[in-house]
Design a protein around this motif. Structure first.
Motif: not given
Length: 642
Positions: A603-616
């Motif tokens: 939400f803070l990065s303005n990206i999808s949860k799938e993309c956030a999962n990969k970044v994290l």
């Protein structure tokens, strides 16, 4: 360029190692012969430890130290009046640090048996240092690191006016294996409430403590300093202290115990004169109450080395060094004197006024809160699942509109008890478990099993704890509230229990002993005030947010709302409001919020949860963040700063 360092203690050796890294020709002149062994141990913060680590970046030399996790201030009767978590503090024996520094500096450049006598001048400029043994050392600059009784300082500034000795300190080392099995790694200090008398104990390893006794010599003092006299004096003054104190004295070697006559002097107008500069105690003598003396000496050396590297002329470097260090040094002198005054005349009515005798090398700025255009009264509860779900919204609101909004957190009292409880579909713990599992499937992670395994009987105790935390520090209270939410929603910890509240308080940087007192007093009163306000405003849904501006224009939101709805209200109340553009780099986001769920990061990065999962997961693989895995989701933990 050649530097002559007068004094081969911690400050002088650190300075020498740093200058040699810059390819200076360095000679250290030390009055003693052999590795100096006087002094027992001290606490050091990350400010000094990071510099020591830097010194041996290409060496296998290891510095022995003991991590100290907590500070506990107690009365002689055993009552704990302060308890704080300590981050990045180590206890180091002085002899171990000296040996470490000696191993990093070439022995042939240390000239022993040289006690400073005077400087030699040519054409009005200092060109050499002369010593009592007849030796003369020529150089381009001269660095006085010869301690509190510095002859170099006296030579360039004259005699300083030392403060009178109003507190004395007896210091020793004792083995603890006879006293406690598996003791915690904590700094414990027992301090009298009636007079200037205290006893402190700090672990230096798994088998020994450095201990100290501070006392007011106007009440009682030593007649001689023989081991027998020291032993008798300590036993007499500490006869009403806990058995652990007597146990330490019994295992102490009083032949190595010494008396320290504590004193200091005012901040010097400069730390240099011509091509001579002072560092460490020679430049600024510290009282022992702040545990900052050794760290300051190491920071001095690092700062001066940087200034010499940056500036073409030593005069400019010396002036910059003074400008960079003077404020911190003055703060330490001032605080040390304040602590001395409180030690000699301790506050008898309010234990909250007892200061913590630990500071870092950096001065702390006072946070000034400016008036905000929008006031938000936020009624919440530590176990409210909807309040947990809107965490991403509140965090984004803070980043984008902090300039305009002031959020005041109120506790609404969601669960007084399960007796006659009836909030919609939830009437018993089993209903709460089912509801949390349903919410978790679509929103933030929650683990409803706590309601099956160890159900909370009420949300009042953690609510009162939050109000007690606000008394200490409103910002740390929010960190505390976040931590207990993580405990209950993800870690299945019953946050009614004191051990979890204490852990959360320490994690948030709060004094847990004071928190417990305030929960039983003022914190409970503030919670009752929140409940009364909630009744007056007819708050029956959580979260409930009341918005208002200086024109007394008001809005109210109940339950879960979209971020756009909250934005709409803010821009209605402040038409000129412009949201801040967020730096969405992971490092920056984790700098603001030490822990984040996948939903929050996305939400803070303005990206999808799938993309956030990969970044994290990539950040985790690269060691930048850590994680705590619950049944229904992960909490990601910042490691960028470590």
């Amino acid at each position: 360029m050649k530097a002559v360092i007068i004094g081969g203690g911690i400050a002088g050796l650190t300075m020498g190692i740093l200058l040699r890294k810059q390819e200076w020709d360095v000679v250290i002149c030390e009055r003693s012969v052999g590795i100096p062994s006087r002094g027992h141990g001290f606490l050091m913060h990350l400010d000094g430890l990071s510099i020591l680590d830097e010194l041996n970046c290409c060496s296998t030399v290891v510095l022995k130290s003991k991590k100290v996790d907590a500070f506990s201030l107690r009365r002689p009767g055993g009552e704990e009046i302060k308890r704080l978590k300590l981050d990045y503090w180590q206890c180091i024996k002085r002899i171990d640090l000296i040996r470490y520094l000696y191993d990093l500096f070439p022995a042939e450049h240390i000239k022993e048996g040289r006690e400073f006598s005077h400087f030699i001048f040519e054409n009005g400029k200092i060109v050499a240092a002369a010593f009592l043994n007849g030796a003369i050392e020529y150089g381009d600059i001269f660095i006085g690191a010869d301690g509190g009784n510095s002859k170099v300082r006296e030579m360039i500034f004259g005699k300083v006016a030392f403060t009178p000795v109003k507190v004395k300190e007896i210091v020793g080392v004792a083995h603890k294996r006879k006293i406690i099995k598996n003791p915690p790694s904590e700094f414990i200090k027992y301090q009298s409430k009636e007079s200037g008398l205290a006893f402190g104990m700090i672990p230096t390893s798994g088998t020994e403590y450095v201990w100290f006794m501070q006392y007011d010599p106007s009440i009682s003092d030593l007649t001689d300093s023989t081991p027998e006299a020291l032993r008798s004096f300590c036993y007499t003054l500490l006869d009403k202290f806990p058995p652990v104190v007597t146990g330490l004295l019994e295992s102490n070697d009083f032949s190595t115990t010494y008396v320290w006559n504590t004193r200091d002097f005012d901040l010097l107008p400069f730390f240099h004169n011509q091509n001579v500069v002072l560092i460490g105690d020679a430049a600024h003598l510290a009282l022992p109450f702040t545990s900052a003396g050794t760290t300051n000496a190491i920071v001095d050396a690092k700062t001066l080395a940087k200034c010499l590297e940056r500036n073409a002329h030593y005069r400019d470097a010396f002036e910059e060094y003074y400008n960079l260090r003077a404020e911190d040094v003055l703060n330490h002198i001032t605080l040390g004197r304040e602590l001395k005054t409180l030690f000699l005349d301790p506050p008898r009515d309010n234990d909250d006024d007892m200061p913590v005798p630990l500071i870092t090398g950096k001065s702390e700025t006072i946070k000034k809160r400016k008036d905000k255009l929008v006031k938000i009264q936020y009624f919440t509860d530590p176990i409210c699942s909807t309040c947990w779900i809107i965490q991403p919204l509140l965090r984004k609101l803070k980043l984008e509109y902090e300039e305009y909004i002031d959020i005041e957190y109120r506790m609404g009292g969601l669960l007084p008890s399960w007796e006659n409880y009836n909030k919609g579909i939830i009437r018993q713990p089993l209903d709460a478990a089912r509801h949390w599992e349903e919410v978790s499937a679509a929103e933030m992670p929650l683990d409803g099993d706590i309601w099956l395994e160890d159900p909370l009987s009420s949300s009042y105790p953690p609510s009162i704890a939050f109000k007690a935390a606000q008394i200490q520090d409103t910002d740390k209270a929010l960190v505390f509230l976040r931590r207990i939410k993580e405990m209950v929603f993800l870690e299945k910890k019953n946050i009614i229990r004191w051990r979890y509240l204490e852990t959360a308080a320490l994690d948030a940087g709060l004094d847990s002993a004071r928190l417990l007192r305030d929960m039983q007093g003022r914190g409970a009163e503030l919670f009752e005030q929140d409940l009364a306000m909630a009744r007056d405003l007819r708050v029956n849904v959580f979260p409930t947010l009341f918005f208002s501006n200086c024109s007394d224009k008001k809005f109210m939101l109940k339950g879960y709302q979209s971020y756009e709805k909250i934005e709409e209200i803010i821009t209605t109340l402040v038409p000129a409001a412009k949201k801040e553009e967020i730096d969405i780099s992971p490092r920056n986001l984790f700098a603001h919020f030490n822990t984040m769920t996948e939903k929050e990061f996305a939400f803070l990065s303005n990206i999808s949860k799938e993309c956030a999962n990969k970044v994290l997961n990539d950040l985790y693989t690269n060691g930048k963040i850590d994680k705590y895995e619950s049944k229904n989701g992960v909490i990601w933990i910042n490691k960028f700063a470590y």
